[in-house]
Design a protein around this motif. Sequence first.
Motif, PDB file in Angstrom:
ATOM      1  N   SER A 119       0.826  -1.199   0.000  1.00  0.00           N
ATOM      2  CA  SER A 119       0.000   0.000   0.000  1.00  0.00           C
ATOM      3  C   SER A 119       0.865   1.256   0.000  1.00  0.00           C
ATOM      4  O   SER A 119       0.554   2.243  -0.676  1.00  0.00           O
ATOM      5  CB  SER A 119      -0.936  -0.003   1.211  1.00  0.00           C
ATOM      6  N   ALA A 120       1.972   1.234   0.745  1.00  0.00           N
ATOM      7  CA  ALA A 120       2.871   2.391   0.773  1.00  0.00           C
ATOM      8  C   ALA A 120       3.508   2.621  -0.589  1.00  0.00           C
ATOM      9  O   ALA A 120       3.565   3.753  -1.088  1.00  0.00           O
ATOM     10  CB  ALA A 120       3.951   2.182   1.840  1.00  0.00           C
ATOM     11  N   LEU A 121       3.989   1.551  -1.210  1.00  0.00           N
ATOM     12  CA  LEU A 121       4.649   1.672  -2.509  1.00  0.00           C
ATOM     13  C   LEU A 121       3.687   2.198  -3.565  1.00  0.00           C
ATOM     14  O   LEU A 121       4.044   3.066  -4.377  1.00  0.00           O
ATOM     15  CB  LEU A 121       5.199   0.308  -2.933  1.00  0.00           C
ATOM     16  N   MET A 122       2.441   1.697  -3.556  1.00  0.00           N
ATOM     17  CA  MET A 122       1.478   2.121  -4.563  1.00  0.00           C
ATOM     18  C   MET A 122       1.087   3.585  -4.387  1.00  0.00           C
ATOM     19  O   MET A 122       1.009   4.342  -5.358  1.00  0.00           O
ATOM     20  CB  MET A 122       0.234   1.230  -4.486  1.00  0.00           C
ATOM     21  N   LEU A 123       0.848   4.002  -3.144  1.00  0.00           N
ATOM     22  CA  LEU A 123       0.442   5.389  -2.929  1.00  0.00           C
ATOM     23  C   LEU A 123       1.576   6.352  -3.262  1.00  0.00           C
ATOM     24  O   LEU A 123       1.369   7.392  -3.892  1.00  0.00           O
ATOM     25  CB  LEU A 123      -0.013   5.591  -1.486  1.00  0.00           C
ATOM     26  N   ILE A 124       2.796   6.006  -2.866  1.00  0.00           N
ATOM     27  CA  ILE A 124       3.939   6.879  -3.162  1.00  0.00           C
ATOM     28  C   ILE A 124       4.174   6.940  -4.672  1.00  0.00           C
ATOM     29  O   ILE A 124       4.430   8.011  -5.230  1.00  0.00           O
ATOM     30  CB  ILE A 124       5.191   6.379  -2.420  1.00  0.00           C
ATOM     31  N   SER A 125       4.078   5.803  -5.351  1.00  0.00           N
ATOM     32  CA  SER A 125       4.246   5.799  -6.808  1.00  0.00           C
ATOM     33  C   SER A 125       3.150   6.611  -7.491  1.00  0.00           C
ATOM     34  O   SER A 125       3.419   7.360  -8.439  1.00  0.00           O
ATOM     35  CB  SER A 125       4.229   4.360  -7.335  1.00  0.00           C
ATOM     36  N   ALA A 126       1.921   6.468  -7.007  1.00  0.00           N
ATOM     37  CA  ALA A 126       0.812   7.230  -7.579  1.00  0.00           C
ATOM     38  C   ALA A 126       1.010   8.722  -7.359  1.00  0.00           C
ATOM     39  O   ALA A 126       0.733   9.541  -8.239  1.00  0.00           O
ATOM     40  CB  ALA A 126      -0.508   6.774  -6.963  1.00  0.00           C
ATOM     41  N   ARG A 127       1.516   9.076  -6.177  1.00  0.00           N
ATOM     42  CA  ARG A 127       1.761  10.482  -5.885  1.00  0.00           C
ATOM     43  C   ARG A 127       2.866  11.048  -6.786  1.00  0.00           C
ATOM     44  O   ARG A 127       2.773  12.178  -7.259  1.00  0.00           O
ATOM     45  CB  ARG A 127       2.157  10.633  -4.417  1.00  0.00           C
ATOM     46  N   ILE A 128       3.896  10.239  -7.035  1.00  0.00           N
ATOM     47  CA  ILE A 128       4.986  10.670  -7.920  1.00  0.00           C
ATOM     48  C   ILE A 128       4.460  10.927  -9.326  1.00  0.00           C
ATOM     49  O   ILE A 128       4.768  11.942  -9.958  1.00  0.00           O
ATOM     50  CB  ILE A 128       6.103   9.617  -7.936  1.00  0.00           C
ATOM     51  N   ARG A 129       3.627  10.006  -9.826  1.00  0.00           N
ATOM     52  CA  ARG A 129       3.054  10.192 -11.163  1.00  0.00           C
ATOM     53  C   ARG A 129       2.162  11.415 -11.210  1.00  0.00           C
ATOM     54  O   ARG A 129       2.140  12.160 -12.201  1.00  0.00           O
ATOM     55  CB  ARG A 129       2.261   8.957 -11.572  1.00  0.00           C
ATOM     56  N   TYR A 130       1.417  11.641 -10.130  1.00  0.00           N
ATOM     57  CA  TYR A 130       0.507  12.790 -10.083  1.00  0.00           C
ATOM     58  C   TYR A 130       1.284  14.102 -10.106  1.00  0.00           C
ATOM     59  O   TYR A 130       0.933  15.040 -10.810  1.00  0.00           O
ATOM     60  CB  TYR A 130      -0.353  12.701  -8.826  1.00  0.00           C
ATOM     61  N   VAL A 131       2.374  14.161  -9.326  1.00  0.00           N
ATOM     62  CA  VAL A 131       3.157  15.383  -9.213  1.00  0.00           C
ATOM     63  C   VAL A 131       3.954  15.667 -10.483  1.00  0.00           C
ATOM     64  O   VAL A 131       4.027  16.795 -10.964  1.00  0.00           O
ATOM     65  CB  VAL A 131       4.099  15.312  -7.992  1.00  0.00           C
ATOM     66  N   THR A 132       4.567  14.608 -11.029  1.00  0.00           N
ATOM     67  CA  THR A 132       5.449  14.794 -12.193  1.00  0.00           C
ATOM     68  C   THR A 132       4.688  14.789 -13.517  1.00  0.00           C
ATOM     69  O   THR A 132       5.250  15.186 -14.549  1.00  0.00           O
ATOM     70  CB  THR A 132       6.515  13.694 -12.230  1.00  0.00           C
ATOM     71  N   GLY A 133       3.461  14.296 -13.500  1.00  0.00           N
ATOM     72  CA  GLY A 133       2.690  14.262 -14.734  1.00  0.00           C
ATOM     73  C   GLY A 133       3.138  13.176 -15.678  1.00  0.00           C
ATOM     74  O   GLY A 133       2.879  13.245 -16.886  1.00  0.00           O
TER      75      GLY A 133
END
Length: 355
Positions: A339-353
């Motif tokens: 769950s931590a890996l998925m949320l952090i990865s999703a946040r990275i994609r959201y921020v970086t586009g």
Amino acid sequence: MVTQKVTEILNRMLTLQADEITGAARYERSGSRKAYRAGHYERDLTLKGRENGGEGAQAQGAVFESAVIERYRRREESVEEALIDMYLAGVSTRRVDDISQALWGERMPSQTLSDQLKKVYAQIDQWRERPLSQSYPYVFMDGVWHKRSWGGAVENVSVLVAIGIGMDGHREVIGVAEGMEEDTQSWRSFVSSLISRGLTGVRMVTGDRCAGLVSAIGELLPEARYQRCMVHFMRNVLARVSPRHTRWAGDALKAIFAMESREAALAKAETVATEMEARKLKEAARCLREGIGETTTYLLADYPREHRRRLRTNNMIERLNREIRRRTRVVGAFPDGRSALMLISARIRYVTGND
């Protein structure tokens, strides 16, 4: 009036599609009929504007599937995407539920949101494991620490992140993986996964002073040099300086990294270390002498002068880490590493586009 008209249009579209599936209109006698109508059921569909009612047809002898409204769907896809975007932007699941109620008059339980996120997580795994199609001369690596439940206790563990600068000059997040305690094995596994996905052409890796990272780079990327983050190094030295000499020491360290060549920087560092010893700052002088070599790698003639300012610090990835921590603080402690890996990865994609 708008709601009424939208409802009428939806029901008309559903009726026409039911005619197509059964092979006959309602009450029509036809020998080419494929199935029979078996009544209908009421369904509420949440749209961008508000909730609308619809009549889903039921057929006997065929499965009624409509392109207008997917089977079992109760929300327009754009509504679900908006809720997921809110979650990834930093809104907790409880707040997403409250906002859904305020905007559309319908609650979205956390379990429903979690089910929808599974689709996003599948896309995230594809993005994390995508092949790297170009060379990355410069790579920045660091670990993002977060709290996770582990064996009945809450401990600090990390997720490893790598940003690459490609031959086209654009930066790109090229790797995200679980790092546990950032030990040698974790970094070796992380770098190996990047190489297996096509990481090539690395000339410099910038990161904090982590023994596991330095060891993994030397073993798996022998052609790349290691650049210790200048900002972290200065903080390490200043931590060993008494408050009375902090301002002088800070200016002296800045003067070292203002030198135009590595030889001049090393000579200046030795002068500063000698002055530190004269001021009875022996620990700071020792720290400076030990780390100045790997902190001035960017001054080597192999690297263009216009690149040096960006290469000497890990600020690029630190800014990304701040955005990640802003989101993980909302969660507190993660129940597991996935769950931590998925949320952090999703946040990275959201921020970086990144797509």
